[in-house]
Structures are given as structure tokens and as C-alpha cells.
Design a protein around this motif. Structure first.
Motif, PDB file in Angstrom:
ATOM      1  N   LEU A 175     -14.429  27.178 -16.131  1.00 16.62           N
ATOM      2  CA  LEU A 175     -15.703  26.468 -16.194  1.00 16.62           C
ATOM      3  C   LEU A 175     -16.797  27.440 -16.589  1.00 16.62           C
ATOM      4  N   LEU A 176     -17.524  27.125 -17.660  1.00 16.01           N
ATOM      5  CA  LEU A 176     -18.567  28.047 -18.059  1.00 16.01           C
ATOM      6  C   LEU A 176     -19.780  27.341 -18.663  1.00 16.01           C
ATOM      7  N   THR A 177     -20.902  28.023 -18.662  1.00 16.55           N
ATOM      8  CA  THR A 177     -22.127  27.418 -19.193  1.00 16.55           C
ATOM      9  C   THR A 177     -22.553  28.067 -20.498  1.00 16.55           C
ATOM     10  N   ASP A 178     -22.008  29.218 -20.788  1.00 17.45           N
ATOM     11  CA  ASP A 178     -22.418  29.945 -21.983  1.00 17.45           C
ATOM     12  C   ASP A 178     -21.399  29.696 -23.093  1.00 17.45           C
ATOM     13  N   GLN A 179     -21.814  28.887 -24.067  1.00 16.72           N
ATOM     14  CA  GLN A 179     -20.883  28.478 -25.119  1.00 16.72           C
ATOM     15  C   GLN A 179     -20.289  29.677 -25.859  1.00 16.72           C
ATOM     16  N   SER A 180     -21.065  30.737 -25.947  1.00 18.50           N
ATOM     17  CA  SER A 180     -20.587  31.888 -26.722  1.00 18.50           C
ATOM     18  C   SER A 180     -19.403  32.577 -26.056  1.00 18.50           C
ATOM     19  N   LYS A 181     -19.169  32.257 -24.786  1.00 20.65           N
ATOM     20  CA  LYS A 181     -18.049  32.921 -24.104  1.00 20.65           C
ATOM     21  C   LYS A 181     -16.727  32.173 -24.265  1.00 20.65           C
ATOM     22  N   ILE A 182     -16.780  30.967 -24.854  1.00 27.86           N
ATOM     23  CA  ILE A 182     -15.543  30.185 -24.997  1.00 27.86           C
ATOM     24  C   ILE A 182     -14.496  30.976 -25.776  1.00 27.86           C
ATOM     25  N   ALA A 183     -14.956  31.641 -26.845  1.00 29.50           N
ATOM     26  CA  ALA A 183     -14.018  32.399 -27.672  1.00 29.50           C
ATOM     27  C   ALA A 183     -13.289  33.455 -26.841  1.00 29.50           C
ATOM     28  N   GLY A 196     -29.817  17.524 -19.695  1.00 30.22           N
ATOM     29  CA  GLY A 196     -29.528  18.299 -20.900  1.00 30.22           C
ATOM     30  C   GLY A 196     -28.627  19.496 -20.624  1.00 30.22           C
ATOM     31  N   ALA A 197     -28.447  19.820 -19.335  1.00 31.43           N
ATOM     32  CA  ALA A 197     -27.571  20.948 -18.995  1.00 31.43           C
ATOM     33  C   ALA A 197     -26.141  20.643 -19.451  1.00 31.43           C
ATOM     34  N   LYS A 198     -25.403  21.702 -19.756  1.00 32.47           N
ATOM     35  CA  LYS A 198     -24.034  21.518 -20.236  1.00 32.47           C
ATOM     36  C   LYS A 198     -23.068  22.371 -19.444  1.00 32.47           C
ATOM     37  N   ILE A 199     -21.868  21.821 -19.270  1.00 32.50           N
ATOM     38  CA  ILE A 199     -20.799  22.656 -18.735  1.00 32.50           C
ATOM     39  C   ILE A 199     -19.609  22.537 -19.671  1.00 32.50           C
ATOM     40  N   TYR A 200     -19.037  23.693 -19.994  1.00 36.91           N
ATOM     41  CA  TYR A 200     -17.855  23.709 -20.846  1.00 36.91           C
ATOM     42  C   TYR A 200     -16.631  23.934 -19.970  1.00 36.91           C
TER      43      TYR A 200
END
Ligand code: HEM
Ligand code: HEM
Ligand code: HEM
Ligand code: HEM
Ligand code: SF4
Ligand code: SF4
Ligand code: SF4
Ligand code: SF4
Lengths: 412, 356, 81
Positions: free
Chosen positions: B91-99, B46-50
Motif C-alpha cells: 500500500l503506497l501513496t507515492d505513485q513514483s514508488k510503484i516502479a 482527492g487523496a489516492k492510495i495505490y
């Protein structure tokens, strides 16, 4: 700073401008300023102003440095020597900012501050320094745990796709194989003693994201032998339009599983009755089409390994070739003994028989597949050809008669 | 010598992997492209990487790398990678940082894209920036073509992905020979011999030996101490210039660009294919090569109009037939298009399957 | 009779020296020449003898379309003509 009216026209437009970027360091680097000067001259003259340097290097190595001299040293003394340093990249091109900053620091001190991230061989290319800076630069690099990549008639820097680090389709650990191969062949990477270059590239599945089939003497492409894993509920979700095809990366909002997937399957081994997707896996040729379109529904099987293909190279001399299958399936588990041994055997056979500047694929065509297979200890398999021969010019050797008499199919 | 370190190879990759990758190595389940340039990979756990993917010029400076590092430090705990096509991936795991990454890229001028059915970054070689045998520049043409095709980099509008590559001479360092569209620098004349220079700079036996086609002979007049070139045998490869700087192979007027189309490396549906000659010659016209840019746009547009869903450029051309390709793209067919090199016969038509 | 390590190094050095300017020799050419003169020579020793010549700076690897072992010299491209 030189005037660069032609290059300045490349500063506008939405794509990142290398001219703008080079100008940022031209203020503090004479070599970068002169590089812009000589490039402007090339834009005007429409010819290159570089000369090949074939002797420069670091002590002990015959690889990793590409020598260059300018043909206008008086006008552009900052780039009179402008040698490149190939720094062997980490597998998969993963970095931490700390590592990148260290590399930048070394290159700011010992070179032009200009680099390729990355060169087509996979290496990080430090672009342009003088002969006297090569040794100190090399010493700093090794002190920080970096080494030079391959060049010349040597084992070239292996490279690989992102593989198991971030791709669900990877059928073996591409990054580990790449790393282990690089380590195993260090001697041959740095001391060129082959007839010509030898490249290894590792892709995790038949999508071949590092284009290994086109540009590696040894192409390692991941593959599975068993059944594609199907999540029927997800298939239905694709058909129902709840999940977008190709991960959302296409212009098409909704998948028609029959028209888009099963009808386009090249082996016609799939069918879809509106609810259930069936695959005749024995006849699938693992092209990846269906999986690429429905990544949430389909995955490669679990009995995985790699296919080895040999021989691709750019057009010089016989015309471009793509690699062809020599081993349809090999298990790829560390420490990869079988793989390393085979690559070693290939090097030996090729070094023994190859002419100067003859790639291993060209040698194989010259001497024939039989000579190659025997030379490296492989058996003939039907997967290595598209069709068997259509001419009657096949020959028999004493060893064939011996095998026949002994009731064997092959020599062994 | 004792303290000299050699043959250590590159650092092992696991030093550079973000924790989420270490934890889920080999256990990824599926991925989605959230928008052009933004991918999410989901693990069994269930872990995600963006991954936020952006274009770079490949020819960059340490200043650029440091800027990119600043972004990765601020939003990605210092983790990033580069792709096989010279794109950078945060590469990031915190979706809120994409912006935040997107904003920072925008400020820096890094365009996001190269996912799905896009025109990704152009793989290319050195050109006039560093090599001694190019017919054309590399970075300048790439910049010009990407400026023109920019709308396709950050979108998924095409029937399939389109991979463009450039090599500045027939050595094709970039291995352009399996690209949807390949831009190739071509020389069209043999090297010119600078007899006076050659005498001072070059060894005659090794220069002769350097020619792969045996086109170089000693000058018949021994007193000249130079060589002559048999023009008919020369294939303009430039290897003699590598050996001897008195044999420049380039020609400002005659050098130029060829376009090859229809190659691919993936196995999807059809096997990998070579790119084939579409346009044998376009002028070498810096700084923006308008003829090359225009010809590529035309091919791309015709492909986008004519191809079926999921069809790569090569698959489209094979389906309609090359004769139709030349017609649709309005490209004249010439002697140069017909192969007469080593495996020429393979390309001749031996069937009645053609169109008028 | 196989050569000792020191003899082998000199043997290879002479091969390179005598060919200089006439023919560029690859590492494999050197190995073949050694084996022709001394069929019982261990191949691995040849490899390390070349390494010794390179590490000591008496020979260098050069690259002119292919990689060769040569005596260090100033190449044409480095000259200002
Ligand atoms: C017979 C074929 C080839 C010849 C003669 C050749 C020659 C060269 C030369 C002269 C350079 C120096 C360019 C410079 O930095 O100034 C070079 C660079 C390079 N070559 Fe090749 N090359 C060949 C094929 C290839 C192929 C097939 C590949 C890739 C798979 C390749 C990858 C590279 C890379 C990565 C560089 C560094 C420059 C860059 O990143 O573009 N070469 N090659
Ligand atoms: C060692 C090789 C071959 C031998 C010894 C051989 C022998 C022969 C002979 C004796 C004939 C009869 C000629 C006549 O009296 O009309 C013939 C005809 C023929 N062969 Fe072959 N052949 C060989 C290879 C091939 C190959 C490779 C092909 C085609 C791929 C081929 C295709 C034909 C055809 C089509 C005919 C009929 C020609 C006609 O009727 O005009 N042969 N061959
Ligand atoms: C060692 C190989 C071969 C030998 C010794 C051989 C020999 C012959 C002979 C003796 C004939 C009959 C001549 C006659 O009618 O008097 C013949 C005919 C023929 N062969 Fe072959 N052949 C060989 C291989 C092939 C192959 C590989 C092909 C086709 C791929 C081929 C195609 C033909 C054809 C089409 C004919 C004409 C048959 C007909 O008249 O209807 N041959 N060949
Ligand atoms: C949804 C499907 C796909 C996903 C998720 C995917 C994933 C990836 C990933 C992770 C990379 C970066 C690899 C690296 O740099 O090591 C990549 C690059 C690449 N892939 Fe795929 N792949 C997909 C489908 C395909 C297909 C179908 C093809 C060929 C037909 C293909 C060809 C390539 C090429 C040429 C690259 C280099 C592109 C670049 O770096 O921008 N991919 N892909
Ligand atoms: S080659 Fe296959 S496994 Fe590797 S990154 Fe591409 S799609 Fe994934
Ligand atoms: S991978 Fe290709 S051949 Fe296999 S089932 Fe899918 S579409 Fe058919
Ligand atoms: S493609 Fe040719 S000109 Fe361009 S970098 Fe490679 S060898 Fe040099
Ligand atoms: S350019 Fe190539 S083919 Fe022509 S003479 Fe020089 S080495 Fe020979």
C-alpha cells in the motif's frame, strides 16, 4: 537434509514455489527439513502421513491449536509432533511490517518458521510445533497483543473484506463489525460449547469478496435501500470511451452502456437513451453488475446497512448449503447491539436443540424455519424465500388462532 | 495464573492502517486498475492510495514474510495487507514508488496480477503438508495449475474473473463449492480397519459414535475387539480416522481428483451458484498432476472462447446448457454426474428445455 | 436444591469421569445433565464450573470431529504404534 527428487520438480515454473521457500528455512530448522522429507514420502506413496491430535492445546482454551502427529516418527523426528497455532488475524488483514516481524520472531523461536498467510478461516496459521512449545508461544503472542482464533465446536474467527478501509462500495464498516464481534464472543471462541462450528463473515456489498454466502453460518452482506447514485457526466464518458469499463480490469476497451449494462440488468430496471441513464431503483435487486462496470459513474446509495443470511456450510453432512436471508435489512452502527443480541439468541437456540456436529443451518432445516424464527424472535418476511411453498401441507397452531382472534398477523 | 493473559482478541485494526486510509476511511469515491496488479483508489478528498497486488504460495516461511516486509519498509512506510485469496498488497501513496515495488517483486519472484478479469490465486487447504484426511496434496497441485495458467494471472484477457479453489477432501475447508473451477480431492473407498492397531489405540464406543452415517459396528467376533464398516453406508468422510488412527481412509491407488465448475459467490447479474460436477475422477499423479492441469486448461479455454462478455463460467454453462458443456469440453457423462444424495430431485430436468 | 459452586464442579467432574472412554460429552450435554438433576441450577454457573475444571487442568477440551470435555489422557495418535 532429505533427498527430494519429486518435490524438486516443483521448484521450476513462474508461480512462486513453496518448495524453494521451505528449503530456505530447512537449513536452520530440523522440523522444516523433516517436513520436506515426509512430504516427499507422501508424493511417492500418494497418501498422507499425518494423524489427528485431538487433545493438545493451551491451558484454559479448547480452541486455536490443531494437533498433528506423524505416523513415521522414527524417520522424521523433527515433525513427530507438528501442531498448528491459529493466530487471530487483524480485521481486513492489514499489518505493519513491525507487527509482522514480531510475529515472525515468535514463530522462529517457538516453531517451524512455516506459516499460512492466511488459512481459509482467515487466521494466520503457524504451521507446526511441538507440544512443549505451545504455552511459551502463546505467552509471547499475548504479551504482544495477539490471541488465538477459534477452532472446534466454537465460535470461529470472524473475518471480513477490506470494507470502508479501501472500497467505495462498502455499505457498512466491515472491519469494525468483524473486530467488535470477535471481541464480544471471546468466551465462546476459546471455550467450545456449541454443537459444532459457527462462522461469521462480513462482506461490505453483494460482490461478497470473502465468500460469506458460501462459508459462514452467519453471512453479513452490505446493502443499500435507497437509490444508486449516478454521475450522468461519467456515464457519458463511459459511453464515449473516455473511461474504460470495470476500472480497466477487462479485455474490453469501451463500454456500450445499453448492451453491456442496461440490457444485462437482471431486473430490467435500467434504461439508457444514449445520453441519460435512468434506474427504477424500487425494482433494482442490488446485484452490483452496473456498479462494477462503471465505478466512476455509479455508487451504492447512502441509506445503507446489511442483510443477514444464515446457514451455509461445506458438504458434510446434508450436502453443501448456501446461506439464506433471515433479516433483509439491519442498520449496522456501533456498538451493533441488535446484531450481537440476535447472534447470541441463535447460539442459544442452536445449542439447546442441535445434535453433535449439526450446523445451525442443518438444524433449521430439520426443525423448520418457523421453529427457528420463533426461537430467535424474528418475524416471517417474503425476502427469505425464493417462492412460497407449492404444497398444501401447512399446519396451524393454537397460537395462530389466537393471533387471528386478536386481529394480528403474527404471533407477536 | 494471575499473569496469564487470555481472551484479548486480535489487535484492533486501526493500529495497522496507513494514514491515508485513516483520513479517508469510508470516503472512497472510485477506483481504477492501472495495469494488472496495480490499483488506485481515489477518495472524495482527492487523496489516492495505490495497491500493488502480488501472488504468494500461501504456504510460506518467515523468510518470505521478512522479504515482503523489506519491500514494504522501503517503499510503503511499512504498510501492507493480504487479500481474501492469499495475495499480498503493498500500500503506497507515492505513485513514483510503484516502479520500485514492481522491481523488488520481480526480483523476489512475486508475480503481479489478480485484478479484474484474471485467474486470481487459488484458495486452497493443507493437503499432505499438514492434514490427516486428504486424498491429494494441495500446494503442489496449486503450484502446477498456476504455473500452467500463469498468463491469466497477470492479465485481463478473460470474459470475467475466474476463481479457482482447491480442497483436498470432501470436508472442503476451503469452501470450494462456489468456485468457477473447484479442484476436489476424493477418496473412493471406505477406511481399512487395522484390527490389531485398533485394539491398542482406540476406544470402540467413541469410534462408532464418530461416524456421521452410522456405518461402523462392533466386530461380530467379540474376541477381536475391533469394528467393521458397512461399505454401502460409508461416504469416505474420514471422521472415524480423526477419532481412531487405526482407520486410515486413504488409498494410494484409488484416491484422486474431481473437478466441479460453475460456482460463484457474487450477486452480479445472477445469484450465487454452487459448483457442479464436471469431471468425476482424475488420477492422483504427483508431483505435477498433468491430467488435472490439462483438464482445467481445457475448460478454461473453452469458456474463454464460448462465453459472452462479462459472463462467469457458471453463467456461460447455464446459457448453453450442461449437455452442451459436456460436449464442448469433451467430457464423458457418467452415473456419477447424476445426483442421488439428499436433494437430488432438485437437479432433475422437468421440462422440454434441452438441446441435442 | 441448586448446588453450590464447589459441589457443581465435583458433580460435573464425576459426569465426565464416569463417561470417559464410553461416551464423549459436550459442554451442552453436561449442562443438560446438571439441569436434569437440579432443575433450578443457574446455567451461567455451569459454564463457569466447566471453565474452572478446564483452567485447573482437571479436565481438557478435546476435538475429535466435535469438541468434548474429557479427563486428560494420552490419545491413540500420540502413541508410537
Ligand atoms: C464439516 C466440515 C469440515 C471439517 C470436518 C473440517 C475439518 C478440518 C480439519 C481436520 C482441519 C485440519 C487441517 C490441518 O491443519 O491439518 C481443518 C482445517 C481448516 N478448516 Fe476445516 N473442516 C470443515 C469445513 C471447513 C470449512 C467450510 C472451512 C472454511 C470456511 C474450513 C476452514 C478451515 C481452515 C481455514 C483450516 C485450517 C487449514 C487451512 O487453512 O486450510 N473448514 N478443517
Ligand atoms: C392435502 C392434500 C391434497 C388433497 C386432500 C387432494 C385431494 C385431491 C382430490 C380429492 C383429487 C381428485 C381425485 C379424483 O377423484 O380424481 C385430487 C386431484 C388432483 N390433485 Fe390433489 N390433493 C391434495 C394435494 C395435491 C397437491 C399437493 C397437488 C399438486 C401439487 C395435487 C394435484 C392434484 C392433481 C393434478 C389432481 C388431478 C389428478 C387427476 O386428474 O388425475 N393435489 N386431489
Ligand atoms: C387441502 C388442500 C386440498 C384439498 C382438500 C383439495 C381437494 C380437492 C378436491 C375435493 C378436488 C375435486 C375432486 C373432484 O373433482 O371430485 C380437487 C381437485 C383438484 N385439485 Fe385439489 N385439493 C387441495 C389442494 C390442492 C392443491 C394445492 C392443488 C394444486 C397445487 C390441487 C390441485 C387440484 C387439481 C388439479 C384438481 C383437479 C381439478 C379438476 O378436476 O379439474 N389441489 N382437489
Ligand atoms: C471493479 C470491481 C471490483 C473491485 C474494485 C473489487 C475490489 C476487491 C477488493 C478490494 C478485494 C480484496 C478484498 C479483500 O481481500 O478483503 C477483492 C477481492 C475479491 N473480489 Fe472483488 N472487487 C470488484 C469486483 C468483484 C466482483 C464483480 C466479484 C465477483 C463477481 C468480486 C469477487 C471478489 C473475490 C472472490 C475476491 C477475492 C479475490 C482476491 O483476493 O484476489 N469482486 N475485490
Ligand atoms: S465485498 Fe464489496 S465492499 Fe467488500 S471489498 Fe468486495 S467489493 Fe468491496
Ligand atoms: S445493481 Fe443490478 S439490478 Fe440494480 S440496477 Fe444495477 S444491474 Fe440492475
Ligand atoms: S479439505 Fe479435508 S484434507 Fe484438506 S485440510 Fe480440510 S479437512 Fe484436511
Ligand atoms: S469414513 Fe466417514 S462415513 Fe466412512 S466409516 Fe468413517 S466416519 Fe463413517
Amino acid at each position: 537434509m532429505h533427498k527430494t527428487p519429486l518435490l524438486d520438480q516443483l521448484e521450476s515454473g513462474p508461480w512462486p514455489s513453496f518448495i524453494k521457500d521451505l528449503k530456505r528455512v530447512a537449513g536452520r530448522k530440523k522440523s522444516a527439513a523433516d517436513l520436506l522429507g515426509v512430504l516427499e514420502r507422501s508424493y511417492k506413496d500418494k497418501i498422507t502421513h499425518w494423524k489427528h491430535g485431538g487433545i493438545v492445546g493451551v491451558l484454559g482454551y479448547g480452541s486455536g491449536i490443531i494437533g498433528r502427529y506423524i505416523d513415521l516418527p522414527e524417520e522424521f523426528p523433527g515433525v513427530e509432533h507438528f501442531h498448528t497455532v491459529r493466530v487471530n488475524q487483524p480485521a481486513g488483514w492489514f499489518y505493519t511490517t513491525q507487527a509482522l516481524r514480531e510475529l515472525c520472531e515468535i514463530w522462529d523461536e517457538h516453531g517451524s518458521s512455516i506459516l499460512n498467510v492466511h488459512g481459509s478461516t482467515g487466521d494466520m496459521i503457524f504451521l507446526g510445533t511441538t507440544t512443549d512449545q505451545l504455552e511459551p508461544c502463546f505467552a509471547k503472542l499475548t504479551a504482544k497483543g495477539w490471541d488465538l482464533g477459534g477452532s472446534g465446536s466454537a465460535m470461529r474467527t470472524p473475518s471480513c473484506c477490506v470494507g470502508k478501509a479501501r472500497c467505495e462500495w462498502s455499505c457498512y464498516d466491515t472491519m469494525d463489525l468483524c473486530y467488535q464481534t470477535t471481541q464480544h464472543f471471546q468466551f465462546d471462541m476459546h471455550r467450545p460449547s456449541f454443537p459444532y462450528k459457527f462462522k461469521v463473515k462480513c462482506s461490505g456489498c453483494p460482490n461478497d469478496c470473502v465468500a460469506s454466502v458460501a462459508r459462514a453460518d452467519m453471512s453479513v452482506i452490505g446493502v443499500w435501500k435507497d437509490d444508486i447514485r449516478i454521475d450522468q457526466a461519467a456515464v457519458a464518458a463511459y459511453q464515449g470511451g473516455e473511461i474504460k469499463p470495470r476500472g480497466g480490469g477487462s479485455p474490453y476497451a469501451k463500454l456500450d452502456v445499453k448492451a453491456d449494462v442496461t440490457d444485462l440488468c437482471p431486473t430490467a430496471c435500467m434504461s439508457f437513451d444514449g445520453k441519460k441513464l435512468s434506474i427504477d431503483n424500487k425494482n433494482c435487486n442490488h446485484c452490483m453488475h452496473c456498479i462494477s462496470l462503471m465505478p466512476q459513474a455509479l455508487r451504492p446509495g447512502t441509506e445503507t446497512g446489511a442483510t443477514l443470511l444464515l446457514g451455509s456450510h461445506a458438504p458434510i453432512l446434508e450436502g453443501a448449503q448456501m446461506s439464506w436471508v433471515i433479516v433483509p435489512f439491519m442498520e449496522m452502527e456501533a456498538p451493533y447491539d441488535e446484531f450481537m443480541e440476535l447472534v447470541g439468541n441463535i447460539h442459544e437456540w442452536w445449542s439447546e436443540n442441535g445434535k453433535n456436529r449439526e450446523r445451525v443451518g442443518e438444524l433449521m432445516l430439520r426443525l423448520g424455519m418457523r421453529a427457528f424464527l420463533k426461537g430467535v424472535g424474528l418475524e416471517p418476511v417474503p425476502q427469505s424465500v425464493k417462492t412460497p411453498r407449492a404444497n398444501p401441507f401447512f399446519f396451524w397452531h393454537a397460537e395462530d388462532f389466537e393471533a387471528e382472534a386478536a386481529g394480528r398477523k403474527y404471533i407477536k | 495464573m494471575a499473569e496469564r493473559i487470555t481472551d484479548i482478541g486480535p489487535p484492533k485494526f486501526d493500529k495497522f492502517l496507513p494514514p491515508v486510509i485513516k483520513d479517508n476511511y469510508g470516503k472512497w469515491k472510485y477506483h481504477e486498475i492501472l495495469e494488472p496488479g496495480v490499483l488506485v483508489h481515489v477518495a472524495e478528498s482527492g487523496a489516492k492510495i495505490y495497491s500493488v497486488r502480488g501472488g504468494s504460495g500461501r504456504l510460506v516461511t518467515t523468510d518470505f514474510i521478512k522479504d515482503v516486509c523489506d519491500i514494504a519498509d522501503k517503499f510503503c512506510d511499512g504498510y501492507l495487507r493480504f487479500t481474501s485469496r492469499n495475495n499480498v498488497e503493498f500500500l503506497l501513496t507515492d505513485q513514483s514508488k510503484i516502479a520500485g515495488v514492481k522491481d523488488a517483486c520481480k526480483k523476489m519472484g512475486i508475480p503481479l496480477g489478480a485484478t479484474g478479469h484474471s485467474v486470481s490465486n487459488i484458495v486452497h487447504t493443507q493437503g499432505w503438508v499438514h492434514c490427516h484426511t486428504p486424498a491429494i496434496d494441495a500446494s503442489g497441485i496449486v503450484k502446477s495449475v498456476m504455473d500452467d495458467l500463469f498468463e491469466y494471472f497477470g492479465s485481463h484477457k478473460l470474459p470475467a474473473q475466474v476463481r479457482i479453489a482447491l480442497a483436498c477432501c470432501l470436508n472442503m475447508c476451503g469452501a470450494v463449492h462456489c468456485s468457477d473451477i473447484a479442484i476436489l480431492g476424493i477418496h473412493r473407498t471406505p477406511p481399512k480397519v487395522a484390527h490389531e492397531k485398533l485394539r491398542h489405540l482406540c476406544e470402540i464406543p467413541t469410534t462408532i459414535a464418530s461416524c456421521p452415517t452410522g456405518a461402523i459396528r462392533p466386530h461380530p467376533d467379540k474376541s477381536i475387539k475391533s469394528v467393521v464398516i458397512n461399505d454401502e453406508r460409508c461416504m469416505y468422510c474420514g471422521n472415524c480416522y480423526t477419532m481412531c488412527p487405526a482407520l486410515p481412509v486413504f488409498d494410494a491407488q484409488k484416491g484422486g481428483v474431481a473437478l466441479l465448475v460453475g460456482g460463484k459467490v457474487s450477486n452480479s447479474k445472477t445469484p450465487p451458484m454452487f459448483s457442479k460436477l464436471a469431471v468425476p475422477y482424475l488420477p492422483n499423479n504427483p508431483p505435477r498432476w498433468p491430467e488435472v492441469v490439462g483438464a482445467i486448461r481445457k475448460i478454461l479455454i473453452k469458456y474463454a472462447e464460448g462465453a459472452n462478455k462479462w459472463e462467469r463460467v457458471g453463467e456461460w454453462v447455464e446459457r448453453i446448457g450442461w449437455e452442451k458443456f459436456f460436449e464442448v469440453c469433451d467430457i464423458p457423462f457418467t452415473f456419477q454426474h447424476i445426483d442421488d444424495y439428499r436433494w437430488a430431485y432438485d437437479t432433475y430436468r422437468t421440462s422440454m428445455h434441452f438441446k441435442f | 436444591m441448586a448446588l453450590s459452586k464447589a459441589e457443581l464442579v465435583e458433580f460435573i467432574y464425576d459426569l465426565v469421569k464416569n463417561a470417559q472412554g464410553k461416551k464423549q460429552l459436550k459442554a451442552m450435554d453436561l449442562q443438560k445433565a446438571v439441569l436434569k438433576a437440579n432443575p433450578d441450577q443457574d446455567k451461567n454457573m455451569v459454564k463457569f464450573a466447566i471453565k474452572e475444571l478446564i483452567d485447573s487442568g482437571r479436565c481438557v477440551y478435546t476435538y475429535f470431529g466435535g469438541s468434548f470435555v474429557e479427563i486428560p489422557h494420552e490419545e491413540g495418535a500420540a502413541k508410537k504404534v
